[in-house]
Write a protein that holds these residues in place. Sequence first.
Motif, PDB file in Angstrom:
ATOM      1  N   SER A   1      46.139 100.027  -9.655  1.00  0.00           N
ATOM      2  CA  SER A   1      46.024  99.147  -8.486  1.00  0.00           C
ATOM      3  C   SER A   1      47.399  98.681  -8.008  1.00  0.00           C
ATOM      4  O   SER A   1      47.702  98.723  -6.806  1.00  0.00           O
ATOM      5  CB  SER A   1      45.148  97.942  -8.837  1.00  0.00           C
ATOM      6  OG  SER A   1      45.106  97.018  -7.782  1.00  0.00           O
TER       7      SER A   1
ATOM      8  N   SER B   1      49.572  99.458  -4.556  1.00  0.00           N
ATOM      9  CA  SER B   1      50.005  98.332  -3.727  1.00  0.00           C
ATOM     10  C   SER B   1      51.502  98.376  -3.455  1.00  0.00           C
ATOM     11  O   SER B   1      51.948  98.102  -2.328  1.00  0.00           O
ATOM     12  CB  SER B   1      49.636  97.005  -4.413  1.00  0.00           C
ATOM     13  OG  SER B   1      48.243  96.857  -4.514  1.00  0.00           O
TER      14      SER B   1
ATOM     15  N   TYR C   1      45.785 100.961   0.274  1.00  0.00           N
ATOM     16  CA  TYR C   1      45.385  99.562   0.115  1.00  0.00           C
ATOM     17  C   TYR C   1      43.908  99.431  -0.250  1.00  0.00           C
ATOM     18  O   TYR C   1      43.521  98.551  -1.031  1.00  0.00           O
ATOM     19  CB  TYR C   1      45.714  98.771   1.374  1.00  0.00           C
ATOM     20  CG  TYR C   1      47.197  98.470   1.529  1.00  0.00           C
ATOM     21  CD1 TYR C   1      48.006  98.295   0.405  1.00  0.00           C
ATOM     22  CD2 TYR C   1      47.790  98.347   2.784  1.00  0.00           C
ATOM     23  CE1 TYR C   1      49.358  98.029   0.539  1.00  0.00           C
ATOM     24  CE2 TYR C   1      49.134  98.068   2.917  1.00  0.00           C
ATOM     25  CZ  TYR C   1      49.919  97.909   1.791  1.00  0.00           C
ATOM     26  OH  TYR C   1      51.261  97.638   1.915  1.00  0.00           O
ATOM     27  N   ILE C   2      43.070 100.294   0.319  1.00  0.00           N
ATOM     28  CA  ILE C   2      41.638 100.263  -0.035  1.00  0.00           C
ATOM     29  C   ILE C   2      41.456 100.638  -1.503  1.00  0.00           C
ATOM     30  O   ILE C   2      40.706  99.990  -2.248  1.00  0.00           O
ATOM     31  CB  ILE C   2      40.834 101.211   0.874  1.00  0.00           C
ATOM     32  CG1 ILE C   2      40.791 100.657   2.315  1.00  0.00           C
ATOM     33  CG2 ILE C   2      39.421 101.412   0.338  1.00  0.00           C
ATOM     34  CD1 ILE C   2      40.098 101.586   3.296  1.00  0.00           C
TER      35      ILE C   2
ATOM     36  N   SER D   1      42.518  97.821  -3.752  1.00  0.00           N
ATOM     37  CA  SER D   1      41.528  96.743  -3.777  1.00  0.00           C
ATOM     38  C   SER D   1      40.346  97.099  -4.672  1.00  0.00           C
ATOM     39  O   SER D   1      39.841  96.257  -5.422  1.00  0.00           O
ATOM     40  CB  SER D   1      41.047  96.434  -2.355  1.00  0.00           C
ATOM     41  OG  SER D   1      42.115  96.007  -1.536  1.00  0.00           O
TER      42      SER D   1
ATOM     43  N   SER E   1      41.427  96.921  -8.231  1.00  0.00           N
ATOM     44  CA  SER E   1      41.623  95.521  -8.589  1.00  0.00           C
ATOM     45  C   SER E   1      40.291  94.820  -8.832  1.00  0.00           C
ATOM     46  O   SER E   1      40.149  94.014  -9.756  1.00  0.00           O
ATOM     47  CB  SER E   1      42.404  94.799  -7.475  1.00  0.00           C
ATOM     48  OG  SER E   1      42.574  93.436  -7.781  1.00  0.00           O
ATOM     49  N   TRP E   2      39.285  95.137  -8.011  1.00  0.00           N
ATOM     50  CA  TRP E   2      37.955  94.554  -8.208  1.00  0.00           C
ATOM     51  C   TRP E   2      37.353  95.000  -9.530  1.00  0.00           C
ATOM     52  O   TRP E   2      36.785  94.196 -10.269  1.00  0.00           O
ATOM     53  CB  TRP E   2      37.039  94.951  -7.046  1.00  0.00           C
ATOM     54  CG  TRP E   2      35.642  94.426  -7.219  1.00  0.00           C
ATOM     55  CD1 TRP E   2      35.177  93.191  -6.881  1.00  0.00           C
ATOM     56  CD2 TRP E   2      34.524  95.138  -7.791  1.00  0.00           C
ATOM     57  NE1 TRP E   2      33.851  93.067  -7.209  1.00  0.00           N
ATOM     58  CE2 TRP E   2      33.423  94.244  -7.777  1.00  0.00           C
ATOM     59  CE3 TRP E   2      34.360  96.421  -8.317  1.00  0.00           C
ATOM     60  CZ2 TRP E   2      32.167  94.610  -8.251  1.00  0.00           C
ATOM     61  CZ3 TRP E   2      33.109  96.780  -8.802  1.00  0.00           C
ATOM     62  CH2 TRP E   2      32.035  95.891  -8.768  1.00  0.00           C
TER      63      TRP E   2
ATOM     64  N   THR F   1      48.322  91.094 -13.433  1.00  0.00           N
ATOM     65  CA  THR F   1      48.652  91.680 -12.138  1.00  0.00           C
ATOM     66  C   THR F   1      50.061  91.306 -11.695  1.00  0.00           C
ATOM     67  O   THR F   1      50.812  92.143 -11.181  1.00  0.00           O
ATOM     68  CB  THR F   1      47.631  91.231 -11.073  1.00  0.00           C
ATOM     69  OG1 THR F   1      46.318  91.599 -11.504  1.00  0.00           O
ATOM     70  CG2 THR F   1      47.920  91.879  -9.734  1.00  0.00           C
TER      71      THR F   1
END
Length: 678
Positions: free
Chosen positions: A76, A80, A155-156, A159, A162-163, A228
């Motif tokens: 992730s 980013s 970016y998607i 995310s 990260s979720w 993170t």
Amino acid sequence: MTTTQAGKGPQSEADREIIRKAAPRRGPGGGGGPFGGMGMPAEKSLNFGPSAKRLFGRLKPESLGVALVLLLAVVSVTFSVIGPKILGKATDTIFTGIIGKQLPLGLTKEQAIDAARARGQGTFADLLSGMNVVPGHGVDFTALGHVLLVVISLYIAASVFSWLQGYLLNGMVQRTVFRLRRDVEDKLNRLPLVYFDRQQRGEVLSRVTNDIDNISQSLQQSMSQLLTSLLTVVGVLVMMIVVSPLLAVIAVVAIPLSLVVTTVIAKRSQKLFVAQWRHTGALNGQIEEAFTGHSLVKVFGRQPEVEKTFEDKNDELYNASFGAQFVSGLIMPAMMFIGNLTYVAVAVVGGLRVASGAMSLGDVQAFIQYSRQFTQPLTQVASMANVLQSGVASAERVFELLDEQEQTAEVERAVPIASTAGRVEFEHVSFRYLPDTPLIEDLSLVAAPGQTVAIVGPTGAGKTTLVNLILRFYEIDSGRITLDGVDIREMTRGDLRSRIGMVLQDTWLFGGTIRENIAYGRPGATEEEILDAARATYVDRFVHSLPDGYDTVIDAEGSNVSAGEKQLLTIARAFLADPSLLILDEATSSVDTRTELLVQHAMAALRTDRTSFVIAHRLSTIRDADLILVMESGRIVEQGTHEQLLQAQGAYFRLYNAQFAGAVVDEEPVAPAGPVQR
């Protein structure tokens, strides 16, 4: 028979350590009540490193999950941090198109640069030299679209990963806290009674509830952001070096400065967080104690003192909490200030580099984003410092509980008892709560099967301690206690206590129906067995007057039944358990005379064919006892039947004379040896 020789028994070092720490409420010098036992919990400065290591060490069972979370976080963060670099190409595409549109069509880049220098526009020429410009051509929207599509996809993906990381981390933290709660519950069940004697209930509850909840929240907040943020710092630092080593040096200067600021502030706030949770436990203990004895506080008009105590402890908690939050709250503004200075330095140097053609505008834009991304996780780490400190402070309080000395271990090979006749024998038993304060010394007695043994004596004589030793709530120093010839230390505590029923002066009922409270004595009892126990102990008489009968729900305080009815319920509970050995500790002292008769009849039914130990201050309740033991200062000074002890005109006679002076004078069984004491 007894002697006066003190014994020094083979008590375990663990037990001695517990007793050295203890100041038991039921022991010598103990105090209780709504205004007693207000001691503060143990003060211990926070040892942050080892405590934090131990806290995170509890995640070891989640090793596979931790590895997966780390992998997801790396992916992730990688997506980013690559984004700004690629997005910089979009800026370069737009800027190059705008500049190229202004140049004459047909010129080469070199010709355009030479023309600019010829016109005296050296800075513009340097700018053109660092660009991939095509004179006469505008913005390449196709290439721009491709770049933006790649950035959006990155970016998607970042995310989503990260979720997933957050989802897995949440499960890991909650399972870890679940295991911690379970370990604390198991530990509480292994702690000796002496631990609870010296701890306020509110303080223990605060550790089990408030502190563990705070650990859960701290782990949840800090682990996700710390992981993170730290990965982001590393990833961004690598990208900044790739884009511009010079600007990276400027940005990296913020790291040691940030660490110095964070360390200075964190050291000041550590002690404040420890004090905050210590005062929280003390305040909880005071509130629990005051409201448990709320009626007593009202009766004696002690509201002002209770309110004053509350105000003092509340002020202490306020000052500690305010100081901890204020000091730790300085970290965020300080980090933001350092970040803004870094941002200004990067913007100025980056602008000069673009003007000189050493960097493209897109790279400067990307680097400015990286500088923001670089300071933001540092700021988050700093803001999480107070959360982590608070969590570790709570963890240390929980670890203190987990590290408490446990009661002596069960024997590896317990001696089984097929059936219990109920013969109890004390053989030269000695016991003391504190090493240098003797209580029971060289005590010997025999309770034959089926006998009712009454224990009388002044307060502090050791009556309740005697029955607590039978139950192994405390371990004796020397001698031994046997049940049907078997040393109780060679039995498991569960096996021993399953053969003993106990009815206390302080009744305990839980929030449930009357039927459930009676059945607590023997889980799995049939309806008929419950009803038989209720009838035998006169519970059935008053239950039918209640709206819902046996389904009547008793509230948490048992306020919807009288004191005598609560006592009858506890007797019914013990009756249903059908113990071989029965202990009655002041079971009639808190009821009226009429109810006392019912309770006595119920206890008589309960004592039938059982060995019974009865502790009583009302000597009228133990006249029919088979054996009466008179205790003073931990020793049995007299023993015999009611008539024998009156004839002896000793300690029992004096106690009886103090309670029933009129009856003694009227009946005149013997001539009093001295003046009647009132």
